[in-house]
Design a protein around this motif. Structure first.
Motif, mmCIF file in Angstrom:
data_model
loop_
_atom_site.group_PDB
_atom_site.id
_atom_site.type_symbol
_atom_site.label_atom_id
_atom_site.label_comp_id
_atom_site.label_asym_id
_atom_site.label_seq_id
_atom_site.Cartn_x
_atom_site.Cartn_y
_atom_site.Cartn_z
ATOM 1 N N ALA A 106 8.403 -3.450 -3.317
ATOM 2 C CA ALA A 106 9.634 -2.668 -3.199
ATOM 3 C C ALA A 106 9.710 -1.632 -4.304
ATOM 4 O O ALA A 106 9.492 -1.938 -5.480
ATOM 5 C CB ALA A 106 10.859 -3.582 -3.254
ATOM 6 N N SER A 107 10.034 -0.395 -3.940
ATOM 7 C CA SER A 107 10.088 0.683 -4.928
ATOM 8 C C SER A 107 11.230 1.630 -4.597
ATOM 9 O O SER A 107 11.770 1.642 -3.486
ATOM 10 C CB SER A 107 8.763 1.453 -4.955
ATOM 11 N N ALA A 108 11.578 2.450 -5.573
ATOM 12 C CA ALA A 108 12.544 3.525 -5.391
ATOM 13 C C ALA A 108 12.085 4.701 -6.227
ATOM 14 O O ALA A 108 11.617 4.526 -7.360
ATOM 15 C CB ALA A 108 13.952 3.091 -5.796
ATOM 16 N N GLY A 109 12.200 5.905 -5.678
ATOM 17 C CA GLY A 109 11.815 7.105 -6.407
ATOM 18 C C GLY A 109 10.376 7.069 -6.871
ATOM 19 O O GLY A 109 9.474 6.640 -6.149
ATOM 20 N N ILE A 110 10.152 7.481 -8.121
ATOM 21 C CA ILE A 110 8.796 7.545 -8.670
ATOM 22 C C ILE A 110 8.242 6.152 -8.945
ATOM 23 O O ILE A 110 7.052 5.995 -9.250
ATOM 24 C CB ILE A 110 8.764 8.428 -9.939
ATOM 25 N N GLY A 111 9.062 5.105 -8.785
ATOM 26 C CA GLY A 111 8.555 3.739 -8.861
ATOM 27 C C GLY A 111 7.517 3.431 -7.818
ATOM 28 O O GLY A 111 6.859 2.383 -7.864
ATOM 29 N N ILE A 112 7.317 4.344 -6.883
ATOM 30 C CA ILE A 112 6.313 4.158 -5.847
ATOM 31 C C ILE A 112 4.891 4.191 -6.401
ATOM 32 O O ILE A 112 3.952 3.702 -5.762
ATOM 33 C CB ILE A 112 6.472 5.252 -4.762
ATOM 34 N N THR A 113 4.681 4.728 -7.609
ATOM 35 C CA THR A 113 3.309 4.952 -8.084
ATOM 36 C C THR A 113 2.505 3.659 -8.244
ATOM 37 O O THR A 113 1.414 3.549 -7.680
ATOM 38 C CB THR A 113 3.304 5.784 -9.375
ATOM 39 N N PRO A 114 2.977 2.641 -8.989
ATOM 40 C CA PRO A 114 2.168 1.422 -9.073
ATOM 41 C C PRO A 114 2.119 0.670 -7.749
ATOM 42 O O PRO A 114 1.128 -0.011 -7.451
ATOM 43 C CB PRO A 114 2.872 0.594 -10.157
ATOM 44 N N ILE A 115 3.178 0.785 -6.937
ATOM 45 C CA ILE A 115 3.211 0.098 -5.645
ATOM 46 C C ILE A 115 2.133 0.665 -4.717
ATOM 47 O O ILE A 115 1.478 -0.073 -3.966
ATOM 48 C CB ILE A 115 4.608 0.237 -5.011
ATOM 49 N N THR A 116 1.916 1.986 -4.759
ATOM 50 C CA THR A 116 0.870 2.591 -3.936
ATOM 51 C C THR A 116 -0.504 2.074 -4.336
ATOM 52 O O THR A 116 -1.350 1.787 -3.485
ATOM 53 C CB THR A 116 0.920 4.124 -4.048
ATOM 54 N N ALA A 117 -0.739 1.936 -5.633
ATOM 55 C CA ALA A 117 -2.016 1.381 -6.097
ATOM 56 C C ALA A 117 -2.187 -0.064 -5.623
ATOM 57 O O ALA A 117 -3.283 -0.485 -5.238
ATOM 58 C CB ALA A 117 -2.109 1.463 -7.614
ATOM 59 N N MET A 118 -1.106 -0.835 -5.635
ATOM 60 C CA MET A 118 -1.179 -2.208 -5.142
ATOM 61 C C MET A 118 -1.505 -2.244 -3.657
ATOM 62 O O MET A 118 -2.344 -3.039 -3.201
ATOM 63 C CB MET A 118 0.151 -2.924 -5.405
ATOM 64 N N LEU A 119 -0.858 -1.375 -2.880
ATOM 65 C CA LEU A 119 -1.147 -1.315 -1.442
ATOM 66 C C LEU A 119 -2.604 -0.935 -1.189
ATOM 67 O O LEU A 119 -3.265 -1.499 -0.309
ATOM 68 C CB LEU A 119 -0.228 -0.295 -0.776
ATOM 69 N N ALA A 120 -3.093 0.040 -1.950
ATOM 70 C CA ALA A 120 -4.491 0.457 -1.796
ATOM 71 C C ALA A 120 -5.428 -0.704 -2.075
ATOM 72 O O ALA A 120 -6.416 -0.921 -1.349
ATOM 73 C CB ALA A 120 -4.787 1.628 -2.728
ATOM 74 N N HIS A 121 -5.130 -1.455 -3.123
ATOM 75 C CA HIS A 121 -5.970 -2.604 -3.464
ATOM 76 C C HIS A 121 -5.925 -3.663 -2.362
ATOM 77 O O HIS A 121 -6.971 -4.213 -1.970
ATOM 78 C CB HIS A 121 -5.507 -3.208 -4.783
ATOM 79 N N LEU A 122 -4.746 -3.946 -1.837
ATOM 80 C CA LEU A 122 -4.632 -4.947 -0.770
ATOM 81 C C LEU A 122 -5.407 -4.506 0.468
ATOM 82 O O LEU A 122 -6.093 -5.317 1.118
ATOM 83 C CB LEU A 122 -3.156 -5.163 -0.420
#
Length: 395
Positions: free
Chosen positions: A269-285
Motif C-alpha cells: 500500500a502506498s500514497a504519492g511518492i511512497g510508490i517508489t519502494p513499493i514498485t521495487a517490491m512488485l518488480a522483485h515479486l
C-alpha cells in the motif's frame, strides 16, 4: 540496560526534560552549527532545519528511547534503533560525531534547565544518551562492514524519464565501471550533490527499479515548499541533472524489505511518492515467481500525479494472483475510486503481511483499517520519509 539509580532519576525528571525538549534541541542545534558550520552545510538537511522538523525528530527520539528504557528495562528498542542506524550509515555519520552531539546537547540541557541539572541528573541522562549512541554506533559499524567499499561512489546518469510534471526517474551506472552490488527491494540510497552555494547536501531516495546487477534507479519528486523553502536537492536534480552527469551515491540501506521466500498473502500500500519502494517490491515479486496473493493499493491526488503507474500495474499483472485498487482525490477514471484510500470493501486475509509507504496520515489510517480487519500489528511494516523515524512507531 539502564542502571537502577539512573532509572529512578530519569523517571522523576522525564516530565520536566520532555516538556523542555523543544527548547533544548533548538539551543542544541544553534550551538552545534555555530561551532561546526560544515555539519549544516554538508550533512544535515537544511530544509528540515529551516522547518524545525529535525528538532522535533531529535526530541522525539530522546523521549521515546528514555521511555522505552523505563517501560521495558530488559529490552532495547532494536527495531527503531536499526531504522535510524540505516539512515545514519547511508549518510556517513561517524562515531566521533556522536561525541560532538553529546557535548552540545548537554550544554543545551544545562542552559535550559539550569540548577535543576544536578550531578545526579546529568549522570542519569548521560547514561541514557550513551546507551542509545553506542547501540547506534555498533549497528552502523556492522552495516558499513557488510557493504564494504567506499562510502560514496560516482554514478553516471544514463537515462532520465519524466514520470509526471513533478517526478523524474534517473537511471544510473557506476562511473568507475566497477561491479554493482545487489540490493533488497524496499531499500534506498543517499544522493550527495554540490549546490551552487558550495554546500554538498544529502538526500535519501528509494530505489524504484527491480534489484539487479547493472543499474540503480531512483524516482525523485520535486518538493515544492508551499510557503516554506522548496526542496534544495530535488529542485537541483530536476533543474540541472541530465544524461551524462555524475552523482555521488551511497550503497543501498534500509530495513523495510520483503522477507526472503515469503509465501503469505501480501498487501503493498502506498500514497504519492511512497510508490517508489513499493514498485521495487512488485518488480522483485514478479521476477522471483511469487505465487501467493498480492493486493496492491495506491492513493494519489489524480491520475496525472500517479508516478510509475505503468510499472506499478505491469508488475502486478505478471503475478498469478494479484488485485490492484487505486484511489484518486480528483478526476478518478472508470475502474478506480474517488477520495482517500478506504479498505472497507477490499478483501484481505487476516494472515496478510502489509508493507506501507507514504505520508504519516495515510499510514495511520491504513494501519487502523488493517487492524480492524484482523491483520496482526506485528505484520504491519512501514517506511517514513523525512526525519519522522520515531513517529513511525506511533503510526
Amino acid at each position: 540496560m539502564l542502571s537502577q539509580q539512573s532509572a529512578t532519576t530519569v523517571r522523576a525528571t522525564l516530565p520536566a526534560v520532555g516538556a523542555a525538549l523543544g527548547t533544548i534541541t533548538e539551543r542544541f542545534y544553534a550551538g552545534l552549527f555555530a561551532a561546526h558550520p560544515a555539519l549544516l552545510r554538508d550533512l544535515f538537511n537544511r530544509g528540515n532545519q529551516a522547518a524545525g522538523t529535525q528538532r522535533q525528530a531529535l526530541a522525539g527520539s530522546i523521549a521515546a528511547f528514555a521511555t522505552h528504557l523505563l517501560d521495558h528495562p530488559e529490552q532495547r528498542p532494536d527495531a527503531m534503533l536499526h531504522r535510524i542506524a540505516h539512515k545514519h550509515a547511508s549518510l556517513g555519520v561517524t562515531p566521533e560525531q556522536y561525541g560532538i552531539v553529546h557535548e552540545h546537547l548537554f550544554a543545551a540541557i544545562a542552559d535550559v534547565l539550569g540548577d535543576a541539572v544536578t550531578p545526579e541528573v546529568a549522570a542519569a541522562w548521560d547514561e541514557v544518551y550513551w546507551l542509545m549512541a553506542n547501540a547506534l554506533i555498533a549497528v552502523e559499524k556492522r552495516l558499513g562492514e557488510e557493504r564494504g567499499g567506499p562510502a560514496w561512489r560516482p554514478w553516471e546518469v544514463v537515462e532520465r524519464v519524466a514520470e509526471t510534471p513533478d517526478v523524474a526517474t534517473f537511471r544510473l551506472r557506476p562511473a568507475d565501471g566497477g561491479p554493482v552490488r545487489e540490493f533488497l527491494a524496499g531499500q534506498y540510497v543517499s544522493v550527495r550533490v554540490a549546490l551552487p552555494d558550495g554546500a554538498r547536501q544529502i538526500r535519501q531516495y528509494s530505489l524504484s527499479g527491480a534489484p539487479g546487477p547493472a543499474l540503480r534507479q531512483i524516482s525523485v519528486k520535486r518538493v515544492r515548499g508551499g510557503g516554506a523553502p522548496d526542496g534544495e536537492v530535488s529542485h537541483h536534480l530536476h533543474a540541472r541533472v541530465e544524461v551524462g552527469d555524475v552523482l555521488e551515491l551511497s550503497e543501498p540501506y534500509g530495513d523495510l524489505v520483503l522477507d526472503a521466500g515469503l509465501d503469505t498473502p501480501l498487501l503493498l500500500a502506498s500514497a504519492g511518492i511512497g510508490i517508489t519502494p513499493i514498485t521495487a517490491m512488485l518488480a522483485h515479486l514478479a521476477d522471483s515467481g511469487h505465487r501467493a496473493p498480492v493486493t496492491v493499493v495506491h492513493g494519489d491526488r489524480s491520475p496525472g500525479t500517479h508516478a510509475l503507474r505503468t510499472d506499478h500495474e505491469t508488475y502486478a499483472a505478471k503475478l498469478p494472483d494479484s488485485a490492484v485498487h487505486l484511489w484518486y482525490e480528483q478526476d478518478a477514471p472508470a475502474g478506480t475510486r474517488s477520495g482517500l484510500v478506504d479498505l472497507a470493501d477490499v478483501p484481505l486475509a487476516p494472515t496478510t503481511r502489509a508493507y506501507l509507504c507514504g505520508p504519516l496520515p495515510f499510514m495511520r489510517a491504513v494501519r487502523s483499517q488493517l487492524i480492524a480487519k484482523g491483520v496482526a500489528p506485528a505484520d504491519l511494516h512501514y517506511e517514513v520519509f523525512g526525519p519522522d523515524l520515531w513517529l513511525a512507531g506511533q503510526a
